[in-house]
Design an enzyme around this catalytic site. Structure first.
Site, mmCIF file in Angstrom:
data_model
loop_
_atom_site.group_PDB
_atom_site.id
_atom_site.type_symbol
_atom_site.label_atom_id
_atom_site.label_comp_id
_atom_site.label_asym_id
_atom_site.label_seq_id
_atom_site.Cartn_x
_atom_site.Cartn_y
_atom_site.Cartn_z
ATOM 1 N N LYS A 134 0.845 -1.207 0.000
ATOM 2 C CA LYS A 134 0.000 0.000 0.000
ATOM 3 C C LYS A 134 0.878 1.254 0.000
ATOM 4 C CE LYS A 134 -0.308 -0.286 5.049
ATOM 5 N NZ LYS A 134 -1.142 -0.735 6.174
ATOM 6 N N TYR A 163 15.409 29.845 7.213
ATOM 7 C CA TYR A 163 14.282 30.634 7.704
ATOM 8 C C TYR A 163 14.251 30.713 9.230
ATOM 9 C CZ TYR A 163 12.304 30.052 2.998
ATOM 10 O OH TYR A 163 12.090 30.051 1.646
#
Ligand SMILES: *Cc1c(COP(=O)(O)O)cnc(C)c1O
Length: 395
Positions: A41, A273
């Site tokens: 999956k 940042y």
């Protein structure tokens, strides 16, 4: 002729299919009386569902498992034969296509039985269903109190020729915490719910409960089929279960990037940042051109480890969408130098488990979230039948 194909320059996830095959063999040896379902999956936990399903089948998996029907249908269309089961159904999902593609489907409640029997009538052939019991996970599956109604209706549908009850199954909540009392409670409930269904006349081909941690630690949970995901990719389900090496597993994915820029900066220079990192001396910085847009967890800012120039460095400051920075401590590396975020660990690189710890999550999430922007490079596409060497780069 012996030239290696060019590496994707910015970043790549190398997928070692020989390691995956060896892991499947090791898991089969752990559960020798049970069939093995390769759970692929979410694009094979980020490793690529199709190549992983093929390699797992070569190594003896006789079932393939996915969450959604769309994932299962895609594998069937791509030529995966044999048994493919999918379990996460929502009203309106493609039941008829699943029946026509000869998938095994899960039924957790009356709504699903109604939709699958209607689709089987339209298709003119029975659906192979697995009745899912909620033995204590509290997620999908039928509660014990509702089980008699679902079993009776399924038997009636079987008698009418719209379904074949191929499986009885459930899923464990705490198999990754060996000794957790819920595990034995769920086993007992599962046996009781199987006993009830069989007493009513259900004759399942397979009864199945175990995921990777239960396959590795709990033989009494193996039943007829084990459903292994994370361990097949060589990653330990949890630190409590043991390291990959201690479990006899080898990590399949190596995630690396090429350093995009190396430069000298003065002391007191803010990095990335928010300036959450400021250089404490004159130093060199290396720019690693992957970020949370590639699945590098921003939550590991300041902590995520990466092997660059022979040493572990930590993400200095914030991990951005496309890039992060490491402090190279004055070392002047060449641009293009390899930065290994995680791999098997043999070369001293961190592992997915190390990133999981740095990001307060589980290694499942680390490998699964490596994004579509990162090219997968497959090694060992052709089965060499064991621990053979591989020249690589053949797909
Ligand atoms: C994902 C999943 C598995 C595989 O779990 P692992 O811990 O990765 O082995 C097995 N069964 C079900 C129902 C799942 O959703």
């Amino acid at each position: 002729m012996t030239q290696t194909p060019p590496q994707p320059s910015r970043a790549r996830a190398e997928i070692d299919l020989n390691a995956l095959r060896a892991n499947v063999r090791a898991l089969r040896a752990r559960a020798p009386k049970s069939a093995l379902m390769a759970v692929v999956k979410s694009d094979g936990y980020g490793h690529g569902a199709l190549p992983c399903a093929r390699a797992a089948i070569e190594a003896g998996a006789t079932w393939v498992g996915t969450a959604t029907p769309q994932e299962a249908l895609a594998l069937r269309s791509a030529g995966i034969g044999g048994r493919i089961m999918c379990w996460l159904w929502t009203p309106g999902d493609p039941w008829r296509e699943a029946i026509e593609a000869d998938l095994d489907v899960s039924v957790s409640g009356m709504w699903a039985l109604a939709e699958v029997t209607a689709a089987a009538r339209d298709a003119g052939r029975p659906a192979r269903i697995h009745l899912k019991a909620d033995t204590g996970l509290g997620r999908n599956g039928c509660q014990p109190a509702d089980w008699p109604e679902l079993v009776a209706a399924s038997l009636a549908a079987e008698a009418a020729g719209t379904v074949r009850i191929a499986g009885l199954w459930s899923h464990l909540a705490c198999a990754d915490e060996p000794g957790h009392p819920s595990v034995t409670a769920q086993l007992e409930t599962f046996r009781r719910m199987i006993g009830y269904a069989e007493g009513e006349g259900v004759r399942p081909e397979v009864r199945h409960l175990a995921n990777s941690p239960a396959t590795l630690t709990l033989p009494e949970a193996h039943f007829d089929l084990v459903r292994t995901g994370i361990a097949m990719y060589g990653v330990s389900p949890a630190p409590e279960v043991g390291t990959s090496a201690a479990l006899g597993l080898r990590p399949v994915m190596t995630f690396s990037a090429s350093v995009a820029l190396v430069k000298h900066v003065p002391a007191g220079h803010g990095v990335s940042y928010g300036h959450r990192f400021v250089t404490d001396r004159e130093t060199t910085l290396g720019l690693v051109p992957v970020g949370y847009g590639d699945g590098v967890p921003r939550h590991a800012s300041g902590r995520g480890p990466v092997l660059v120039g022979g040493a572990w460095r930590r993400a200095a400051g914030r991990i951005a969408m496309d890039q992060f920075v490491v402090d190279l401590g004055g070392e002047k590396l060449q641009e293009g130098a390899e930065a290994v975020l995680f791999g098997p660990g043999d070369r001293g690189e961190p592992t997915a488990e190390d990133w999981a710890e740095a990001a307060d999550t589980i290694a499942y999430e680390i490998v699964t979230r490596i994004g579509a922007r990162v090219p997968r490079v497959y090694r060992g596409v052709h089965d060499t039948g064991g621990a053979g060497t591989d020249t690589g780069g053949d797909e």
